[in-house]
Every structure is written in C-alpha cells, then in structure tokens.
Design a protein around this motif. Structure first.
Motif, mmCIF file in Angstrom:
data_model
loop_
_atom_site.group_PDB
_atom_site.id
_atom_site.type_symbol
_atom_site.label_atom_id
_atom_site.label_comp_id
_atom_site.label_asym_id
_atom_site.label_seq_id
_atom_site.Cartn_x
_atom_site.Cartn_y
_atom_site.Cartn_z
ATOM 1 N N ILE A 40 -9.126 -1.647 -10.068
ATOM 2 C CA ILE A 40 -9.005 -2.223 -11.411
ATOM 3 C C ILE A 40 -9.173 -3.735 -11.352
ATOM 4 C CG2 ILE A 40 -7.442 -2.565 -13.367
ATOM 5 C CD1 ILE A 40 -6.216 0.178 -12.714
ATOM 6 N N ALA A 41 -8.668 -4.351 -10.288
ATOM 7 C CA ALA A 41 -8.776 -5.807 -10.140
ATOM 8 C C ALA A 41 -10.236 -6.257 -10.076
ATOM 9 C CB ALA A 41 -8.029 -6.257 -8.893
ATOM 10 N N LYS A 42 -11.109 -5.406 -9.553
ATOM 11 C CA LYS A 42 -12.531 -5.758 -9.488
ATOM 12 C C LYS A 42 -13.111 -5.932 -10.894
ATOM 13 C CE LYS A 42 -13.428 -3.276 -5.137
ATOM 14 N NZ LYS A 42 -14.182 -2.136 -4.522
ATOM 15 N N VAL A 43 -12.666 -5.097 -11.829
ATOM 16 C CA VAL A 43 -13.130 -5.214 -13.212
ATOM 17 C C VAL A 43 -12.751 -6.578 -13.771
ATOM 18 C CG1 VAL A 43 -12.900 -4.280 -15.544
ATOM 19 C CG2 VAL A 43 -13.010 -2.719 -13.584
ATOM 20 N N TYR A 44 -11.541 -7.002 -13.490
ATOM 21 C CA TYR A 44 -11.075 -8.281 -14.029
ATOM 22 C C TYR A 44 -11.696 -9.477 -13.319
ATOM 23 C CZ TYR A 44 -8.004 -6.102 -17.325
ATOM 24 O OH TYR A 44 -7.541 -5.384 -18.404
ATOM 25 N N ARG A 45 -12.054 -9.310 -12.063
ATOM 26 C CA ARG A 45 -12.796 -10.390 -11.393
ATOM 27 C C ARG A 45 -14.160 -10.565 -12.044
ATOM 28 N NH1 ARG A 45 -10.231 -8.490 -6.576
ATOM 29 N NH2 ARG A 45 -12.021 -7.181 -6.018
ATOM 30 N N ASN A 46 -14.767 -9.461 -12.445
ATOM 31 C CA ASN A 46 -16.049 -9.547 -13.151
ATOM 32 C C ASN A 46 -15.877 -10.223 -14.516
ATOM 33 O OD1 ASN A 46 -17.408 -8.256 -11.071
ATOM 34 N ND2 ASN A 46 -17.191 -6.221 -11.979
ATOM 35 N N GLU A 47 -14.767 -9.922 -15.193
ATOM 36 C CA GLU A 47 -14.510 -10.568 -16.474
ATOM 37 C C GLU A 47 -14.316 -12.075 -16.297
ATOM 38 O OE1 GLU A 47 -14.444 -9.101 -19.711
ATOM 39 O OE2 GLU A 47 -15.493 -7.637 -18.457
ATOM 40 N N GLU A 48 -13.673 -12.463 -15.213
ATOM 41 C CA GLU A 48 -13.478 -13.888 -14.945
ATOM 42 C C GLU A 48 -14.816 -14.556 -14.646
ATOM 43 O OE1 GLU A 48 -11.506 -17.353 -14.837
ATOM 44 O OE2 GLU A 48 -10.655 -15.391 -15.360
ATOM 45 N N ALA A 49 -15.688 -13.846 -13.934
ATOM 46 C CA ALA A 49 -17.018 -14.393 -13.644
ATOM 47 C C ALA A 49 -17.816 -14.571 -14.939
ATOM 48 C CB ALA A 49 -17.762 -13.463 -12.690
ATOM 49 N N ILE A 50 -17.697 -13.618 -15.856
ATOM 50 C CA ILE A 50 -18.377 -13.721 -17.152
ATOM 51 C C ILE A 50 -17.894 -14.954 -17.899
ATOM 52 C CG2 ILE A 50 -18.505 -12.654 -19.442
ATOM 53 C CD1 ILE A 50 -18.544 -9.930 -18.021
ATOM 54 N N LYS A 51 -16.580 -15.172 -17.868
ATOM 55 C CA LYS A 51 -16.004 -16.327 -18.546
ATOM 56 C C LYS A 51 -16.453 -17.626 -17.894
ATOM 57 C CE LYS A 51 -11.524 -18.240 -19.962
ATOM 58 N NZ LYS A 51 -10.038 -18.031 -19.921
ATOM 59 N N THR A 52 -16.467 -17.664 -16.568
ATOM 60 C CA THR A 52 -16.862 -18.868 -15.838
ATOM 61 C C THR A 52 -18.315 -19.232 -16.118
ATOM 62 O OG1 THR A 52 -15.276 -18.382 -14.064
ATOM 63 C CG2 THR A 52 -17.064 -19.915 -13.550
ATOM 64 N N GLN A 53 -19.162 -18.213 -16.182
ATOM 65 C CA GLN A 53 -20.584 -18.451 -16.419
ATOM 66 C C GLN A 53 -20.916 -18.630 -17.900
ATOM 67 O OE1 GLN A 53 -23.155 -15.617 -14.306
ATOM 68 N NE2 GLN A 53 -21.488 -15.210 -12.853
ATOM 69 N N GLY A 54 -19.937 -18.419 -18.761
ATOM 70 C CA GLY A 54 -20.161 -18.590 -20.191
ATOM 71 C C GLY A 54 -21.117 -17.571 -20.781
ATOM 72 N N LEU A 55 -21.106 -16.353 -20.258
ATOM 73 C CA LEU A 55 -22.031 -15.321 -20.737
ATOM 74 C C LEU A 55 -21.543 -14.727 -22.052
ATOM 75 C CD1 LEU A 55 -22.727 -13.422 -17.374
ATOM 76 C CD2 LEU A 55 -23.997 -15.333 -18.379
ATOM 77 N N THR A 56 -22.460 -14.493 -22.959
ATOM 78 C CA THR A 56 -22.148 -13.869 -24.244
ATOM 79 C C THR A 56 -23.261 -12.891 -24.618
ATOM 80 O OG1 THR A 56 -23.264 -15.645 -25.470
ATOM 81 C CG2 THR A 56 -20.886 -15.894 -25.069
#
Length: 276
Positions: free
Chosen positions: A90-106
C-alpha cells in the motif's frame, strides 16, 4: 436526550458542509445528494454510501485506501510479517502519489502516471490478498481475514482513482476538514434542540470552508452578517466563502470597533486641552 449525527460532505471546489441528521440511514444521503447528483462519490466503507451509489446510474463510487489499511494494522499483532507485507504494498501507492505531487502532474499526465506505476502495484496487491485467503488456515473471525475480505469486497471502488485523476485514493482531506466536530463533541452534547445542532453544523461549515480558502473567519462573518440584509436573496450563493472571496474579500464591511472601519478612519482626532 436524543442522539444525532453530522454527515460531512467535501466538494470538489474545497467546500465542506456538515449536514445534520437524527439517523444514520441511507435516507439522509438521498435527501442531501438527491437523484440530481452525478459524478464520483468518495467515501469510507460505510455500507449506506455503497447502497446509495449502487442505486444511481450516474454515480461512481470510490472508496478510501486508508480505511482499508486500518484493518490490516488491527491484524498486525497476530500476523506481523504478513501485515507488514500488505502495508509495504500500500505504501508504494502513496509513494507514487507523492511523486505525482512533486512533479506537479495533473489531468491526463497524472492519470497516465497512475496507470503506469500504481495500477500494477494495485493489481498485484489484490492478487496477493486472494492468495492469502486461498492458502487456508484463517478462521472467519481472524482480524487478517476481515482485512482481506474488506479490501477484496471493495476492489472496484478502490481502483477508481487509477482512471480518474480528480479522485484521491483516500478521504484524508475530509478527515482533516471535519476535525472541529470531534474536537468539540463534548460541547455539541448540549445543543439543546435538533435545530440548534443543525445551526451548529451550518456555522462550522462556514468556518471550515473559510479556512480551506485562507479566509479569516472573523472578517468573513463580520462582513456577511452586515451584508446579508441588503444582498439579493436570489444571489445568496455569493455569500458562501468561496464566492465571497472573489467578490467581496478585497473590501469587506468592517465592524464599528475595527480601526479599519471607514467612519473611524475619516473621523478627525479631537483637540486635547490641558487646564491648570
């Protein structure tokens, strides 16, 4: 004494409302959202939401990964290694969410990132859950059995966020917004009437929404309480915090005791005479 409940709703424009009901039944959801609502409903695992969404063709139901994670944590004492494995996935999913936030993806870029990185993780996780049950050895009352069945029974709802970039994988944003209600629950016990409880929910809704939009609640309430008597009833939505911010925040009405009130600023200072 009667018991009541606040049903918080968090809209996609960062607005929260605490609706009051004297029951926990599905009827309140139908009354608030009605058949006119269409879109995605993100909720915890309470069954009333699932039943409402299932009855509405225009509603997609998404559920919360954090609530599913809590069931595994409850089983960690009895199954430390297995639960640690589940939590790491489950933590892997949230690491991906953090990467999305860091990269500013929308938008589409955010959706594609989730499909490329999170979808394989999620698919492997659900298969792992099925494998754990297939091995046998778990009684129905085991906390791990409950955790596995909880997430597997909500697989479709837990994967909605992969395809919809506007959907968050959990309800943490709502949990943060509703904190004033549980923090003051000893005070809410003495609302005296159901109408008082309903009005409490309205005030807390306005204050919480102000905070979400970086509006000073005091400034907002002082302005609106003065403006409401002269504002057209047909445009009452303009006085909700989000719209008020765009229309009136730059020049709000002030209280008479406020040094920034026009009457106080324009008033000439009185002369001081010293007599002996």
């Amino acid at each position: 004494m009667k018991t009541g409940w606040f049903w918080p709703l968090y809209g996609d424009a960062d607005e929260v409302v605490f609706t009051y009901s004297n029951s926990r039944g599905r009827a309140h959801i139908e009354e608030v959202l009605s058949e006119s609502f269409s879109g995605t409903l993100i909720s915890d695992g309470y069954a009333a939401y699932a039943r409402y969404a299932a009855a509405q063709e225009s509603v997609t139901h998404a559920q919360c990964w954090v609530h599913g994670r809590r069931y595994f944590i409850e089983a960690q004492k009895d199954h430390p290694e297995t639960v640690t494995n589940a939590l790491q996935q489950i933590a892997k999913v949230y690491r991906n969410e953090e990467a999305i936030k860091t990269q500013g993806l929308t938008g589409e870029k955010k959706r594609q990132y989730r499909l490329d990185h999170s979808k394989p993780v999620v698919s492997d996780f659900f298969q792992w859950c099925r494998d754990q049950l297939a091995q046998g050895g778990l009684v129905p009352s085991d906390p791990l059995t409950k955790a596995l069945n909880y997430v597997l029974g909500r697989e479709a709802s837990l994967t909605v966020f992969l395809e919809n970039p506007d959907v968050q994988p959990d309800t943490n944003h709502l949990e943060r917004a509703l904190r004033p209600i549980p923090m003051g629950k000893k005070n809410w016990m003495f609302c005296w009437t159901e109408l008082g409880a309903e009005h409490l929910g309205i005030i807390q809704s306005l204050i919480s929404t102000c905070k979400l939009h970086d509006i000073n609640p005091y400034t907002y309430l002082v302005d609106v309480l003065q403006r409401v008597s002269q504002h057209p009833a047909s445009d009452v939505s303009d006085l909700t915090p989000r719209l008020w911010k765009t229309r009136f925040a730059e020049n709000p009405l002030r209280a008479l005791i406020d040094p920034r009130h026009p009457d106080r600023q324009n008033k000439q200072p009185e002369a001081t005479v010293h007599a002996h």
